[in-house]
Design a protein around this motif. Sequence first.
Motif, PDB file in Angstrom:
ATOM      1  N   LEU A   1      -1.208  -9.237  60.918  1.00  0.00           N
ATOM      2  CA  LEU A   1      -1.839  -7.926  61.083  1.00  0.00           C
ATOM      3  C   LEU A   1      -1.175  -7.123  62.188  1.00  0.00           C
ATOM      4  O   LEU A   1      -1.052  -5.898  62.103  1.00  0.00           O
ATOM      5  CB  LEU A   1      -3.338  -8.099  61.400  1.00  0.00           C
ATOM      6  N   TYR A   2      -0.751  -7.839  63.208  1.00  0.00           N
ATOM      7  CA  TYR A   2      -0.089  -7.175  64.334  1.00  0.00           C
ATOM      8  C   TYR A   2       1.153  -6.431  63.843  1.00  0.00           C
ATOM      9  O   TYR A   2       1.359  -5.253  64.150  1.00  0.00           O
ATOM     10  CB  TYR A   2       0.275  -8.220  65.390  1.00  0.00           C
ATOM     11  N   PHE A   3       1.979  -7.101  63.033  1.00  0.00           N
ATOM     12  CA  PHE A   3       3.203  -6.469  62.539  1.00  0.00           C
ATOM     13  C   PHE A   3       2.921  -5.509  61.392  1.00  0.00           C
ATOM     14  O   PHE A   3       3.646  -4.527  61.205  1.00  0.00           O
ATOM     15  CB  PHE A   3       4.208  -7.551  62.106  1.00  0.00           C
TER      16      PHE A   3
ATOM     17  N   ASP B   1       4.131 -17.391  61.303  1.00  0.00           N
ATOM     18  CA  ASP B   1       4.850 -17.067  60.071  1.00  0.00           C
ATOM     19  C   ASP B   1       4.417 -15.709  59.563  1.00  0.00           C
ATOM     20  O   ASP B   1       3.267 -15.305  59.707  1.00  0.00           O
ATOM     21  CB  ASP B   1       4.574 -18.100  58.985  1.00  0.00           C
ATOM     22  N   ILE B   2       5.336 -15.010  58.951  1.00  0.00           N
ATOM     23  CA  ILE B   2       5.032 -13.707  58.373  1.00  0.00           C
ATOM     24  C   ILE B   2       5.351 -13.755  56.889  1.00  0.00           C
ATOM     25  O   ILE B   2       6.466 -14.098  56.495  1.00  0.00           O
ATOM     26  CB  ILE B   2       5.840 -12.578  59.048  1.00  0.00           C
ATOM     27  N   ARG B   3       4.382 -13.417  56.092  1.00  0.00           N
ATOM     28  CA  ARG B   3       4.533 -13.443  54.642  1.00  0.00           C
ATOM     29  C   ARG B   3       4.835 -12.021  54.179  1.00  0.00           C
ATOM     30  O   ARG B   3       4.095 -11.100  54.478  1.00  0.00           O
ATOM     31  CB  ARG B   3       3.223 -13.947  54.047  1.00  0.00           C
ATOM     32  N   VAL B   4       5.934 -11.849  53.450  1.00  0.00           N
ATOM     33  CA  VAL B   4       6.319 -10.527  52.976  1.00  0.00           C
ATOM     34  C   VAL B   4       6.439 -10.551  51.460  1.00  0.00           C
ATOM     35  O   VAL B   4       6.631 -11.605  50.838  1.00  0.00           O
ATOM     36  CB  VAL B   4       7.660 -10.068  53.605  1.00  0.00           C
ATOM     37  N   SER B   5       6.343  -9.367  50.881  1.00  0.00           N
ATOM     38  CA  SER B   5       6.465  -9.236  49.425  1.00  0.00           C
ATOM     39  C   SER B   5       7.931  -9.178  49.037  1.00  0.00           C
ATOM     40  O   SER B   5       8.831  -9.174  49.890  1.00  0.00           O
ATOM     41  CB  SER B   5       5.753  -7.963  48.961  1.00  0.00           C
ATOM     42  N   ASP B   6       8.174  -9.118  47.737  1.00  0.00           N
ATOM     43  CA  ASP B   6       9.557  -9.015  47.245  1.00  0.00           C
ATOM     44  C   ASP B   6      10.222  -7.737  47.729  1.00  0.00           C
ATOM     45  O   ASP B   6      11.455  -7.685  47.882  1.00  0.00           O
ATOM     46  CB  ASP B   6       9.571  -9.053  45.714  1.00  0.00           C
ATOM     47  N   ALA B   7       9.397  -6.739  48.004  1.00  0.00           N
ATOM     48  CA  ALA B   7       9.961  -5.470  48.486  1.00  0.00           C
ATOM     49  C   ALA B   7      10.238  -5.505  49.975  1.00  0.00           C
ATOM     50  O   ALA B   7      10.785  -4.541  50.526  1.00  0.00           O
ATOM     51  CB  ALA B   7       9.018  -4.322  48.156  1.00  0.00           C
ATOM     52  N   GLY B   8       9.847  -6.612  50.626  1.00  0.00           N
ATOM     53  CA  GLY B   8      10.152  -6.747  52.036  1.00  0.00           C
ATOM     54  C   GLY B   8       9.048  -6.239  52.959  1.00  0.00           C
ATOM     55  O   GLY B   8       9.291  -6.064  54.159  1.00  0.00           O
ATOM     56  N   TYR B   9       7.823  -5.999  52.418  1.00  0.00           N
ATOM     57  CA  TYR B   9       6.720  -5.490  53.221  1.00  0.00           C
ATOM     58  C   TYR B   9       5.574  -6.510  53.296  1.00  0.00           C
ATOM     59  O   TYR B   9       5.338  -7.263  52.339  1.00  0.00           O
ATOM     60  CB  TYR B   9       6.166  -4.191  52.632  1.00  0.00           C
TER      61      TYR B   9
ATOM     62  N   ARG C   1      -2.050   3.935  49.255  1.00  0.00           N
ATOM     63  CA  ARG C   1      -3.481   3.838  48.958  1.00  0.00           C
ATOM     64  C   ARG C   1      -4.246   3.300  50.177  1.00  0.00           C
ATOM     65  O   ARG C   1      -3.644   2.739  51.097  1.00  0.00           O
ATOM     66  CB  ARG C   1      -3.731   2.941  47.743  1.00  0.00           C
ATOM     67  N   VAL C   2      -5.544   3.479  50.105  1.00  0.00           N
ATOM     68  CA  VAL C   2      -6.412   2.940  51.154  1.00  0.00           C
ATOM     69  C   VAL C   2      -6.548   1.443  50.931  1.00  0.00           C
ATOM     70  O   VAL C   2      -6.833   0.983  49.814  1.00  0.00           O
ATOM     71  CB  VAL C   2      -7.800   3.604  51.117  1.00  0.00           C
ATOM     72  N   LEU C   3      -6.319   0.687  51.972  1.00  0.00           N
ATOM     73  CA  LEU C   3      -6.366  -0.773  51.865  1.00  0.00           C
ATOM     74  C   LEU C   3      -7.809  -1.267  51.849  1.00  0.00           C
ATOM     75  O   LEU C   3      -8.679  -0.702  52.499  1.00  0.00           O
ATOM     76  CB  LEU C   3      -5.618  -1.408  53.038  1.00  0.00           C
ATOM     77  N   SER C   4      -8.039  -2.330  51.097  1.00  0.00           N
ATOM     78  CA  SER C   4      -9.361  -2.946  51.036  1.00  0.00           C
ATOM     79  C   SER C   4      -9.437  -4.103  52.029  1.00  0.00           C
ATOM     80  O   SER C   4      -8.420  -4.515  52.611  1.00  0.00           O
ATOM     81  CB  SER C   4      -9.649  -3.453  49.622  1.00  0.00           C
ATOM     82  N   TYR C   5     -10.630  -4.634  52.172  1.00  0.00           N
ATOM     83  CA  TYR C   5     -10.821  -5.774  53.068  1.00  0.00           C
ATOM     84  C   TYR C   5     -10.011  -6.976  52.591  1.00  0.00           C
ATOM     85  O   TYR C   5      -9.414  -7.697  53.390  1.00  0.00           O
ATOM     86  CB  TYR C   5     -12.308  -6.120  53.141  1.00  0.00           C
ATOM     87  N   ASP C   6      -9.961  -7.169  51.283  1.00  0.00           N
ATOM     88  CA  ASP C   6      -9.189  -8.299  50.745  1.00  0.00           C
ATOM     89  C   ASP C   6      -7.698  -8.147  51.026  1.00  0.00           C
ATOM     90  O   ASP C   6      -6.983  -9.145  51.179  1.00  0.00           O
ATOM     91  CB  ASP C   6      -9.423  -8.424  49.238  1.00  0.00           C
ATOM     92  N   ASP C   7      -7.220  -6.902  51.088  1.00  0.00           N
ATOM     93  CA  ASP C   7      -5.785  -6.678  51.350  1.00  0.00           C
ATOM     94  C   ASP C   7      -5.372  -7.183  52.721  1.00  0.00           C
ATOM     95  O   ASP C   7      -4.211  -7.589  52.916  1.00  0.00           O
ATOM     96  CB  ASP C   7      -5.452  -5.181  51.254  1.00  0.00           C
ATOM     97  N   ILE C   8      -6.290  -7.150  53.667  1.00  0.00           N
ATOM     98  CA  ILE C   8      -5.909  -7.505  55.035  1.00  0.00           C
ATOM     99  C   ILE C   8      -6.452  -8.868  55.445  1.00  0.00           C
ATOM    100  O   ILE C   8      -6.585  -9.164  56.636  1.00  0.00           O
ATOM    101  CB  ILE C   8      -6.367  -6.424  56.034  1.00  0.00           C
ATOM    102  N   ARG C   9      -6.776  -9.707  54.479  1.00  0.00           N
ATOM    103  CA  ARG C   9      -7.186 -11.068  54.807  1.00  0.00           C
ATOM    104  C   ARG C   9      -5.925 -11.904  55.069  1.00  0.00           C
ATOM    105  O   ARG C   9      -5.554 -12.801  54.303  1.00  0.00           O
ATOM    106  CB  ARG C   9      -8.021 -11.680  53.680  1.00  0.00           C
ATOM    107  N   ILE C  10      -5.275 -11.540  56.158  1.00  0.00           N
ATOM    108  CA  ILE C  10      -4.054 -12.227  56.592  1.00  0.00           C
ATOM    109  C   ILE C  10      -4.240 -12.610  58.053  1.00  0.00           C
ATOM    110  O   ILE C  10      -5.237 -12.235  58.684  1.00  0.00           O
ATOM    111  CB  ILE C  10      -2.805 -11.326  56.407  1.00  0.00           C
ATOM    112  N   SER C  11      -3.295 -13.358  58.597  1.00  0.00           N
ATOM    113  CA  SER C  11      -3.437 -13.825  59.976  1.00  0.00           C
ATOM    114  C   SER C  11      -3.353 -12.658  60.958  1.00  0.00           C
ATOM    115  O   SER C  11      -2.825 -11.583  60.630  1.00  0.00           O
ATOM    116  CB  SER C  11      -2.359 -14.851  60.303  1.00  0.00           C
ATOM    117  N   GLU C  12      -3.896 -12.898  62.154  1.00  0.00           N
ATOM    118  CA  GLU C  12      -3.831 -11.875  63.194  1.00  0.00           C
ATOM    119  C   GLU C  12      -2.372 -11.550  63.540  1.00  0.00           C
ATOM    120  O   GLU C  12      -2.042 -10.401  63.841  1.00  0.00           O
ATOM    121  CB  GLU C  12      -4.580 -12.350  64.440  1.00  0.00           C
ATOM    122  N   TYR C  13      -1.539 -12.551  63.468  1.00  0.00           N
ATOM    123  CA  TYR C  13      -0.115 -12.349  63.767  1.00  0.00           C
ATOM    124  C   TYR C  13       0.497 -11.396  62.747  1.00  0.00           C
ATOM    125  O   TYR C  13       1.250 -10.475  63.094  1.00  0.00           O
ATOM    126  CB  TYR C  13       0.592 -13.700  63.741  1.00  0.00           C
TER     127      TYR C  13
END
Length: 324
Positions: A303-305, A273-281, A289-301
Amino acid sequence: MENINNLSSSDEIQQKENTFYIAVILFGAVIVIILNVITIFLFINYAKDENWEITSENTNVVTNEIIDHLDTSISSGQYEAVIQMILDTGLDEAAGADYLQKAIDELYLQCVNEASALAADNDYDTALAMIDGRIQYFADIADRTGYVRDKHEYDLGEQRNQMAQTYVEYLYQTAQECSNNGDENGMLAAFDQLSLFAPPEEVEKKKVELYTNLVLVIITNMSASGEGANVIAHYIDSNLRNTENNCRLIEFREYYDDIYQKQIGNSRMMETDIRVSDAGYILPDSNIRVLSYDDIRISEYELYFALFEIYARHDRTFGKKRLL
């Protein structure tokens, strides 16, 4: 009148005789003084000659006694005693050079044999310390005597370099074995020693590699023993820095964290599954901005996209249908 003249002539003759006697006495005194000076001079020189002969004779006797002691010490293998005796007595080069070099040659052979035996027992620290000590010892002797031939310095230096290289290989092997066995303390102890002998960049690179292997071994053992998923995930997280954030370990951390979240009832997305924001990202602010560690606490799948999403937002195009 005639009597007066005779008296006057008699006085003159008496004065002349007196003058002659005085001159003779003075001349005799001068002669005596000269003879005394010559006698004293000859006596002093004679005394000096006699004293030199006695001193020379005594010196020869003392030197012969020293030589006898040196011969005895050499025969009994007391080589350091030989060297110390030469240093203490100040024996000159003519008498002491051969004995000194003989003692040093024998001590060199002893050092080589003993250091090699220690290295064979993997006691490299003691072996290297022994070689370093002998190199300094021989250099000190050369400085104090001024005539010893320090011909073993290069040979000992070469042997030390070869032994140090062998030690490095042994330490890397030890670190590898400790890593495979999950022995973190043993592995770190090996790397502490390696830092003294191997290039820093090489040591650090190998340390990251073996730390990654160590963590994989430990989490495998933890899982096999039934350790909780949250404990395993926390252990991985606390060691990521030591592995330079190894990607494989990050995947394992996410895997065990997912298991834990399901255990405590938190809903997690399916892997595909891919979770996207209201803006479609997936990561809506990744272009500003520079992303933080918390920003990328998502699945490897995801992260790939998300990675390709960042490329696309910088006008990169892709040919894969899966990405499109």
